[in-house]
Write a protein that holds these residues in place. Structure first.
Motif, PDB file in Angstrom:
ATOM      1  N   GLN A  42       0.840  -1.208   0.000  1.00 21.45           N
ATOM      2  CA  GLN A  42       0.000   0.000   0.000  1.00 21.45           C
ATOM      3  C   GLN A  42       0.873   1.256   0.000  1.00 21.45           C
ATOM      4  OE1 GLN A  42      -2.366  -0.714   3.503  1.00 21.45           O
ATOM      5  NE2 GLN A  42      -3.976  -1.790   2.359  1.00 21.45           N
ATOM      6  N   ALA A  45       2.276   1.704  -3.499  1.00 18.39           N
ATOM      7  CA  ALA A  45       1.282   2.223  -4.445  1.00 18.39           C
ATOM      8  C   ALA A  45       1.122   3.732  -4.285  1.00 18.39           C
ATOM      9  CB  ALA A  45      -0.044   1.509  -4.243  1.00 18.39           C
ATOM     10  N   ALA A  46       1.107   4.210  -3.042  1.00 14.60           N
ATOM     11  CA  ALA A  46       0.985   5.653  -2.807  1.00 14.60           C
ATOM     12  C   ALA A  46       2.207   6.387  -3.349  1.00 14.60           C
ATOM     13  CB  ALA A  46       0.830   5.920  -1.310  1.00 14.60           C
ATOM     14  N   LYS A  48       4.112   5.419  -5.816  1.00 21.94           N
ATOM     15  CA  LYS A  48       4.087   5.408  -7.278  1.00 21.94           C
ATOM     16  C   LYS A  48       3.178   6.497  -7.820  1.00 21.94           C
ATOM     17  CE  LYS A  48       3.137   2.684 -11.354  1.00 21.94           C
ATOM     18  NZ  LYS A  48       2.540   1.465 -11.932  1.00 21.94           N
ATOM     19  N   ARG A  49       2.049   6.723  -7.157  1.00 25.13           N
ATOM     20  CA  ARG A  49       1.148   7.800  -7.605  1.00 25.13           C
ATOM     21  C   ARG A  49       1.863   9.147  -7.544  1.00 25.13           C
ATOM     22  NH1 ARG A  49      -2.634   4.644  -4.717  1.00 25.13           N
ATOM     23  NH2 ARG A  49      -2.442   5.937  -2.850  1.00 25.13           N
ATOM     24  N   SER A  50       2.651   9.359  -6.484  1.00 22.84           N
ATOM     25  CA  SER A  50       3.404  10.606  -6.372  1.00 22.84           C
ATOM     26  C   SER A  50       4.432  10.726  -7.495  1.00 22.84           C
ATOM     27  CB  SER A  50       4.120  10.665  -5.021  1.00 22.84           C
ATOM     28  OG  SER A  50       3.190  10.734  -3.962  1.00 22.84           O
ATOM     29  N   ASN A  52       4.356   9.284 -10.449  1.00 21.08           N
ATOM     30  CA  ASN A  52       3.678   9.465 -11.732  1.00 21.08           C
ATOM     31  C   ASN A  52       3.293  10.924 -11.969  1.00 21.08           C
ATOM     32  OD1 ASN A  52       3.884   6.788 -12.398  1.00 21.08           O
ATOM     33  ND2 ASN A  52       1.821   6.243 -11.724  1.00 21.08           N
ATOM     34  N   ALA A  53       2.992  11.634 -10.895  1.00 25.78           N
ATOM     35  CA  ALA A  53       2.547  13.021 -11.026  1.00 25.78           C
ATOM     36  C   ALA A  53       3.654  13.950 -11.490  1.00 25.78           C
ATOM     37  CB  ALA A  53       1.981  13.505  -9.692  1.00 25.78           C
ATOM     38  N   SER A  55       6.733  12.702 -13.132  1.00 30.51           N
ATOM     39  CA  SER A  55       7.727  12.040 -13.973  1.00 30.51           C
ATOM     40  C   SER A  55       7.899  12.671 -15.348  1.00 30.51           C
ATOM     41  CB  SER A  55       7.360  10.559 -14.142  1.00 30.51           C
ATOM     42  OG  SER A  55       6.088  10.437 -14.761  1.00 30.51           O
ATOM     43  N   CYS A 129       9.769   5.602 -12.500  1.00 29.98           N
ATOM     44  CA  CYS A 129       8.444   5.986 -12.007  1.00 29.98           C
ATOM     45  C   CYS A 129       7.871   4.930 -11.076  1.00 29.98           C
ATOM     46  CB  CYS A 129       7.488   6.217 -13.176  1.00 29.98           C
ATOM     47  SG  CYS A 129       7.895   7.664 -14.163  1.00 29.98           S
ATOM     48  N   ASN A 170       8.243  12.922  -4.572  1.00 33.00           N
ATOM     49  CA  ASN A 170       7.369  14.078  -4.770  1.00 33.00           C
ATOM     50  C   ASN A 170       7.831  15.003  -5.884  1.00 33.00           C
ATOM     51  OD1 ASN A 170       5.463  13.564  -2.584  1.00 33.00           O
ATOM     52  ND2 ASN A 170       7.200  13.948  -1.234  1.00 33.00           N
ATOM     53  N   THR A 301       3.495  -2.237  -9.308  1.00 32.99           N
ATOM     54  CA  THR A 301       3.608  -1.192  -8.295  1.00 32.99           C
ATOM     55  C   THR A 301       5.051  -0.815  -8.022  1.00 32.99           C
ATOM     56  OG1 THR A 301       1.565  -1.959  -7.271  1.00 32.99           O
ATOM     57  CG2 THR A 301       2.965  -0.517  -5.960  1.00 32.99           C
TER      58      THR A 301
END
Length: 375
Positions: A42, A45-46, A48-50, A52-53, A55, A129, A170, A301
């Motif tokens: 978990q 995953a969090a 990776k979202r950061s 992706n924003a 990259s 990423c 970030n 992930t």
């Protein structure tokens, strides 16, 4: 001609049946491990979202371009230094086929790569990423190791030149001044710096610390790790920030924002272990799929496998490997159950701490590092 094939992540079942076999003194509570694996995934995953924003930002793309150029130059320099004139080989996985565990294509002609293939294709990172997961430092972490790049100390094995690049989740930009501890067992599954059937408290082989440069990079000269009962083949990494550097060439204080392990695919491990002295190791092999930490269970992930390059046409010429680690600079694992110190190396040698075990349930056998955190 450069010959390419990447290492593979995959979807594998968590294997917790029965008692884990590991180094003497290890204890494992598999229910606790299952909870920690879920929490780790978990967190990944969090992260990776950061990543992706950010990259695709201009600065992130420029950063990745510099990384490609540096790795290409590093490979050329290593080959020249070792007097290697035969072709280098890189191994590739099909990133679109993550369901196929470690699908490796060794057919040079089918890949279609030539000397004209762009270096960006060859020397890109697999994790630009993707967040490398937090993981236990195991029961054999030793503080007080020396700041140095070459940690081999005469250990015999396949030379491994490992580059680790730390990236802020970030900003997708490099993190400078991170002090990185590295440690792994030798070719026959033995760790330095600890007792419990290992090499002893006063040994320091295959351990060391390096500081990341302006590009977030540390490089180590080591050997490919051997295997031991109960754990997949791996190298440990532990990151420190805001430390004090001591006059004796080590560090103290600061925070521990990331604890992780780098793993290697079965094809590479098998090729290494066909050579001496790996082929004298009689301990049982644990595959990546059967590792208690379910390292290949998170799909896309995260990716704990480094890219790697044969420096020549034979594995005994040595390996260059590289991986990027996404890190949360505000985290601190030093007070968590993931952080466990087995010994402290001081001016008069090594000193064991009061306990080098965590979790519950009996372990056994010989060799290893990777205890579960306390529940």
């Amino acid at each position: 001609m450069v010959y390419i094939a990447k290492v593979a992540a995959a979807i594998a079942a968590v294997c917790f049946a029965g008692s884990a076999i590991a180094h003497p003194g290890e204890h494992h509570d598999h229910s606790a491990i299952k909870r920690e694996v879920k929490a780790r995934d978990q967190f990944a995953a969090a992260g990776k979202r950061s990543l992706n924003a950010c990259s695709n930002s201009l600065k992130a793309r420029e950063f990745n371009s510099r990384s490609v150029a540096r790795r290409a130059e590093r490979a050329r320099s290593l080959r020249e230094r070792r007097g290697i004139t035969t072709k280098a080989k890189k191994y590739r996985r099909d990133l679109a086929t993550l369901e196929v565990y470690e699908a490796v294509d060794h057919n040079e002609t089918s890949l279609g790569y030539t000397t004209a293939t762009p270096e960006a294709t060859i020397f890109s990172a697999n994790t630009s990423c993707i967040l490398a997961p937090e993981n236990t430092d195991g029961p054999y972490y030793v503080t007080g190791e020396l700041i140095r790049e070459n940690v081999t100390e005469g250990q015999v094995g396949i030379p491994l030149y490992l580059e680790v690049q730390y990236v802020d989740i970030n900003t997708c930009l490099p993190i400078e001044d991170v002090y990185v501890d590295i440690w792994n067992c030798n070719a026959t599954g033995t760790y330095s710096g600890v007792e419990s059937g290992q090499a002893g408290l006063d040994t320091t082989f295959l351990r060391g610390i390096q500081k990341t440069d302006a590009e977030g990079v540390v490089t180590f000269e080591t050997i490919f790790p051997g295997h031991y009962d109960g754990r997949a083949t791996h190298t440990h990494l532990l990151a420190h920030q805001n430390v004090s550097v001591l006059a004796n060439g080590t560090i103290t204080g600061g925070t521990v924002p990331h604890i992780g392990q780098v793993f290697y695919n079965e094809v590479l491990r098998s090729a290494v272990e066909a050579t001496y002295p790996y082929n004298t190791n009689t301990q049982a092999v644990t595959t990546n799929a059967d590792d208690m930490w379910s390292i290949v269970g998170a799909g896309t992930t995260y990716d704990p496998f480094p890219e790697y390059l044969y420096l020549g046409d034979d594995i005994t010429d040595g390996l260059m490997a590289w991986i990027q680690v996404g890190m949360n600079t505000t985290a601190d694992q030093s007070s968590s159950s993931y952080y466990s110190v087995a010994a402290n190396y001081e001016a008069d040698g090594g000193h064991a701490t009061t306990s080098t075990t965590t979790g519950g349930g009996q372990g056994g056998g010989q060799g290893g590092n990777g205890s579960a955190p306390a529940s």
